[in-house]
Design an enzyme around this catalytic site. Structure first.
Site, PDB file in Angstrom:
ATOM      1  N   TYR A 198      48.780  41.677  46.122  1.00  0.00           N
ATOM      2  CA  TYR A 198      50.075  40.981  45.863  1.00  0.00           C
ATOM      3  C   TYR A 198      50.331  40.862  44.604  1.00  0.00           C
ATOM      4  O   TYR A 198      49.691  41.688  43.734  1.00  0.00           O
ATOM      5  CB  TYR A 198      49.940  39.702  46.650  1.00  0.00           C
ATOM      6  CG  TYR A 198      49.725  39.639  48.102  1.00  0.00           C
ATOM      7  CD1 TYR A 198      50.910  40.566  48.821  1.00  0.00           C
ATOM      8  CD2 TYR A 198      48.940  39.183  48.890  1.00  0.00           C
ATOM      9  CE1 TYR A 198      50.712  40.652  50.235  1.00  0.00           C
ATOM     10  CE2 TYR A 198      48.941  39.397  50.290  1.00  0.00           C
ATOM     11  CZ  TYR A 198      49.687  40.154  50.700  1.00  0.00           C
ATOM     12  OH  TYR A 198      49.633  40.317  52.175  1.00  0.00           O
ATOM     13  N   ARG A 204      38.568  34.320  60.358  1.00  0.00           N
ATOM     14  CA  ARG A 204      38.498  34.557  61.811  1.00  0.00           C
ATOM     15  C   ARG A 204      37.618  33.679  62.684  1.00  0.00           C
ATOM     16  O   ARG A 204      37.848  33.393  63.982  1.00  0.00           O
ATOM     17  CB  ARG A 204      38.069  36.063  62.055  1.00  0.00           C
ATOM     18  CG  ARG A 204      39.144  37.180  61.763  1.00  0.00           C
ATOM     19  CD  ARG A 204      38.543  38.443  61.775  1.00  0.00           C
ATOM     20  NE  ARG A 204      39.601  39.464  61.397  1.00  0.00           N
ATOM     21  CZ  ARG A 204      39.829  40.205  60.085  1.00  0.00           C
ATOM     22  NH1 ARG A 204      39.275  39.501  59.341  1.00  0.00           N
ATOM     23  NH2 ARG A 204      40.695  40.882  60.031  1.00  0.00           N
ATOM     24  N   LEU A 251      34.152  38.450  57.608  1.00  0.00           N
ATOM     25  CA  LEU A 251      33.152  38.578  58.712  1.00  0.00           C
ATOM     26  C   LEU A 251      31.992  37.888  58.678  1.00  0.00           C
ATOM     27  O   LEU A 251      30.863  38.243  59.151  1.00  0.00           O
ATOM     28  CB  LEU A 251      33.160  40.084  58.983  1.00  0.00           C
ATOM     29  CG  LEU A 251      34.129  40.968  59.067  1.00  0.00           C
ATOM     30  CD1 LEU A 251      33.705  42.537  59.586  1.00  0.00           C
ATOM     31  CD2 LEU A 251      35.231  40.501  60.208  1.00  0.00           C
ATOM     32  N   ARG A 290      41.657  33.693  43.994  1.00  0.00           N
ATOM     33  CA  ARG A 290      41.063  34.392  44.967  1.00  0.00           C
ATOM     34  C   ARG A 290      41.525  35.974  44.317  1.00  0.00           C
ATOM     35  O   ARG A 290      42.761  36.166  43.874  1.00  0.00           O
ATOM     36  CB  ARG A 290      42.047  34.616  46.265  1.00  0.00           C
ATOM     37  CG  ARG A 290      41.683  35.892  47.262  1.00  0.00           C
ATOM     38  CD  ARG A 290      42.242  35.457  48.593  1.00  0.00           C
ATOM     39  NE  ARG A 290      41.156  34.760  49.216  1.00  0.00           N
ATOM     40  CZ  ARG A 290      41.128  34.799  50.574  1.00  0.00           C
ATOM     41  NH1 ARG A 290      42.061  35.227  51.436  1.00  0.00           N
ATOM     42  NH2 ARG A 290      40.144  34.094  51.189  1.00  0.00           N
TER      43      ARG A 290
END
Length: 388
Positions: A212, A355, A332, A260
């Site tokens: 971005y 997730r 993950l 981030r």
């Protein structure tokens, strides 16, 4: 041989055969590292579990709605210590999709304020991520293919970036931002930050990753400028440093600011882990950023990412060790034991779950049971379900 437990473990001795073959049975620490408080500036989270900012692509004209209220509220009642919104964009053309959230007007602020208040009331820290998609804006939602949208399809064609380079073939060619447009972008960021403060958020993360706008300035793959915002490392980081300064003009000194970063592009000739460490060392010296959220990739479709559980943990560990700055590990992380090991072994200061929390809003409460944590409170309404 007698097993010697670590200092933070408890043990009992069972002597047999006249004291021979004495053994010790290790027990889990009732105060796991994952569930110890984490404090940044004046804000303390009840544990080291942060809900990762994850786009829901479910807004309308940048406005949050009941979906976002339930989505974020459920993770707060589920026990996360830090609950962050998805990327909230500073201007309409900075949205990833037409359905992404924004914070360029007061109605958007007031919708988000309801969410922040509820998250706070459940004992979690309400956090917000601010960002701008730059050349990766104006695409469809993932379940619709994430294809670039024309104006006729509900998208927009006034894309901007560090340089006039598209993200990939058949993507829109952005305009290289002029100094005036950069100044306008900083003004929009300040206004969004002010609204985030007024909405009651207690932590703010600036999105400088995943290809971005800020990342587009950082990486030589997307930044071919020859002015003060391009070329050498010191120039390519200028847009980010000015963005941090703009946020801090409106964000109270008492509240934490996270950043981030994609710690590597995973492409030869791109942004590297060494660049990230160098930047993190500078940010540590400046003292405006409190934690680096260590992600990777997203800026070039040629990337080759070695994906496996915990694949980005070494990035957080390296930045933390070499820059002496707090980091968040992401990527993950599904197992309570893996999350606990990250904190216990000093690889990161927060574990940032995406997730895993999408699949299970109560993951933190289940993890507490799995790790035998004591004194982790369940919502009173749900206490009778605590049978783990």
């Amino acid at each position: 041989m007698t097993a010697i437990p670590p200092d933070n473990a408890s043990a009992v001795t069972d002597s047999r055969s006249g004291g021979e073959n004495a053994r010790r049975i290790l027990k889990r620490d009732p105060n796991p590292h994952l569930f110890r408080p984490a404090k940044f500036r004046s804000v303390e989270g009840r544990n080291r579990i942060m809900m990762s900012p994850m786009c829901q692509y479910s807004g309308d004209d940048g406005l949050s709605n009941d979906w976002h209220f339930v989505h974020l509220g459920a993770r707060a009642t589920g026990g996360a210590g830090w609950v962050f919104t998805e990327a909230v964009h500073t201007e309409p053309r900075g949205r990833i999709t037409p359905n992404c959230l924004g914070l360029w007007n007061d109605e958007q602020r007031d919708r988000l304020a309801r969410i922040a208040a509820y998250v706070d009331a459940q004992g979690a820290v309400p956090g917000i991520q601010l960002g701008h998609a730059g050349r990766k804006a104006s695409v469809g939602r993932p379940w619709e293919g994430s294809h670039p949208l024309s104006a006729a399809q509900g998208g927009w064609d006034d894309l901007v970036s560090a340089s006039a380079l598209p993200y990939a073939r058949q993507w829109g060619v952005p305009a290289a931002m002029t100094p005036s447009q950069i100044a306008d972008s900083m003004a929009s960021l300040r206004e969004s930050t002010r609204r985030a403060r007024e909405a009651g958020f207690k932590a703010l993360e600036l999105h400088g990753a995943h290809g971005y706008l800020i990342h587009q300035f950082l990486s030589p793959l997307s930044n071919r400028r020859d002015d003060d915002y391009g070329g050498a490392f010191e120039h390519r980081i200028r847009f980010l440093l000015e963005s941090i300064g703009a946020v801090r003009e409106e964000w109270p000194e008492s509240l934490p600011l996270f950043l981030r970063l994609s710690c590597t592009d995973w492409v030869e000739g791109g942004w590297t882990l060494e660049d990230t460490v160098r930047l993190a060392q500078l940010l540590k010296e400046q003292g405006q950023v409190d934690l680096i959220d260590c992600s990777s990739g997203g800026n070039d479709p040629r990337q080759q990412i070695p994906i496996h559980p915990g694949y980005q943990i070494p990035l957080a560990q390296e930045v933390r060790a070499r820059a002496d700055i707090a980091t968040g590990a992401v990527g993950l992380i599904h197992s309570p034991d893996l999350a606990e090991s990250v904190i216990a072994n000093g690889q990161a200061d927060l574990v940032i779950l995406g997730r895993a929390l999408l699949a299970d809003p109560a993951w933190p409460l289940r993890a507490a049971a799995s790790l035998k944590a004591e004194n982790v409170e369940w919502p009173k309404q749900y206490e009778r379900s605590n049978i783990f």
